[in-house]
Write a protein that holds these residues in place. Sequence first.
Motif, mmCIF file in Angstrom:
data_model
loop_
_atom_site.group_PDB
_atom_site.id
_atom_site.type_symbol
_atom_site.label_atom_id
_atom_site.label_comp_id
_atom_site.label_asym_id
_atom_site.label_seq_id
_atom_site.Cartn_x
_atom_site.Cartn_y
_atom_site.Cartn_z
ATOM 1 N N SER A 86 3.392 3.883 -7.423
ATOM 2 C CA SER A 86 2.364 4.189 -8.769
ATOM 3 C C SER A 86 2.316 5.567 -8.828
ATOM 4 N N GLN A 87 2.402 6.367 -8.035
ATOM 5 C CA GLN A 87 2.217 7.848 -8.319
ATOM 6 C C GLN A 87 3.262 8.425 -9.022
ATOM 7 N N ILE A 88 4.582 7.808 -8.455
ATOM 8 C CA ILE A 88 5.671 8.432 -9.401
ATOM 9 C C ILE A 88 5.790 7.999 -10.708
ATOM 10 N N GLN A 89 5.231 6.667 -10.778
ATOM 11 C CA GLN A 89 5.094 6.377 -12.467
ATOM 12 C C GLN A 89 4.175 7.189 -13.146
ATOM 13 N N GLU A 90 3.002 7.582 -12.703
ATOM 14 C CA GLU A 90 2.090 8.283 -13.150
ATOM 15 C C GLU A 90 2.598 9.621 -13.690
ATOM 16 N N ARG A 91 3.433 10.186 -12.645
ATOM 17 C CA ARG A 91 3.865 11.687 -12.869
ATOM 18 C C ARG A 91 4.954 11.582 -13.691
ATOM 19 N N THR A 92 5.697 10.524 -14.005
ATOM 20 C CA THR A 92 6.994 10.420 -14.893
ATOM 21 C C THR A 92 6.725 9.771 -16.328
ATOM 22 N N ALA A 122 3.943 4.706 -16.012
ATOM 23 C CA ALA A 122 2.827 3.983 -15.620
ATOM 24 C C ALA A 122 2.236 2.785 -16.716
ATOM 25 N N GLY A 141 1.934 2.210 -3.419
ATOM 26 C CA GLY A 141 1.358 3.305 -3.779
ATOM 27 C C GLY A 141 2.258 4.445 -4.202
ATOM 28 N N SER A 142 3.137 4.667 -3.424
ATOM 29 C CA SER A 142 4.012 5.776 -3.886
ATOM 30 C C SER A 142 4.834 5.614 -5.235
ATOM 31 N N ASP A 194 0.857 -1.275 -0.052
ATOM 32 C CA ASP A 194 0.085 0.111 0.135
ATOM 33 C C ASP A 194 0.949 1.223 -0.036
#
Length: 435
Positions: free
Chosen positions: A236-242, A245, A233-234, A229
Amino acid sequence: MKLMTLATEAADTARTPARGGAFYRMVWKWHFLASLYVLPFMLMLSLTGGIYLYKPQIEEAIYADRLNVTPAGAVLPLEEQVAAVEAEAGITRMRGILVEDDPGRSVRIEFNDAEGVRSYAWVNPYTAEVLATAPRDAMAMQVLRKFHGELLLGDFGTKFVELAAHWAIVMFVTGAILWWPRGQRTFKDAVSPPKGTGRAWWRETHLFTGMLATVLIVPIIISGLPWTDVWGGSLSQIQERTGQASKSLRFGGNVPGSTADSGTPIGHEAVLAVAQAEGLVSPWEMRPPSDAAGAYWIRSASLDRYEQTELIVDQYTGAVNARVDFTDNPGVAQAVSLGISFHQGELYGWVNIVQNTVAALLGATLAITGFVAWWMRRPAGKLGVPEAPEGRLGTGMIVLAIGLMILFPLMGASLLVALALDWLIFRRLGWFRAA
């Protein structure tokens, strides 16, 4: 991982300068604290994970009567098979169908039953006979998986498992430092199989097992972190922003719908034919549209990640509205997916299974030998906790500690709690007090 057994190596540390001895005791103290929490989880995770590696074989043994059928004539349309499940158990939500190209295998239909329980049904594709139905979460291997990942406690339990994974990294790092040859103990001694009897044998077995476990278990821990989690979860957020993902269409998102919102749907059989024409390999997993404007999702459920192509198929025209191949994913997403495949023993066939099985056996052995060796060597009537070092933390250890706290935030938060307990309680009880 050298648990409490290494306290008896004080003779070795006495041969080193005082600062080296203080450093050794500091590492030993935090190795001890990490082990207190991690080793029970290490035993549980090793046993459950080792068993789960053999999920196909275990399910074949338990559920042979519902997984296997005798070929007899032509295969009936999938719509007839779904209708049989509807008549048998009631379907309040159709979730998906799993079809294999093996003529001796049943078709698995996933659905919510009349009570809304997420369930599986196995259907004989030649007769549409419903061979069995069962709640998904009551399946033996599903229960084992949930216990492995969350202790059957949902989101609350998964935090404890993740915390154990974070502290396991600390335990392995400090354990490697403690294992490293010093004094009269040579590198040859360190890598030699355990010798001796009694307490000495337990200690040497723990040392030797820890050395092997560090090599085999740490990659498994790291490859499982994307499931967690906090850390996962962190990530996943990094993947989305870079832009790293996954492009998978499996869980919705910006998935294209059908070109119309009314008409005559083409049905599951036609969607399966589209997937085969597109080169998707067996087994095939498909999900129906969620509404009149939606589309079918279908993928290859092959264990080979490079074969797991996904399609979005228009429910009225049969056109392929989207396709995602594994290689369409960015590098980080591919690495995460391959890491999960490795974690489950699927990445490179039976060699991966054997490797992870050995790792599971080492993890269980490590937990047991660590506890037994400490119990046999601890001072009578005492907890056997290590003494505090006489010196302060060096710059290198401070940097390492801060780095681990940033890399593993849940471990960092728990470390602050441990330090507070050390200051408020442990010192008042006389634990970890310098000699």
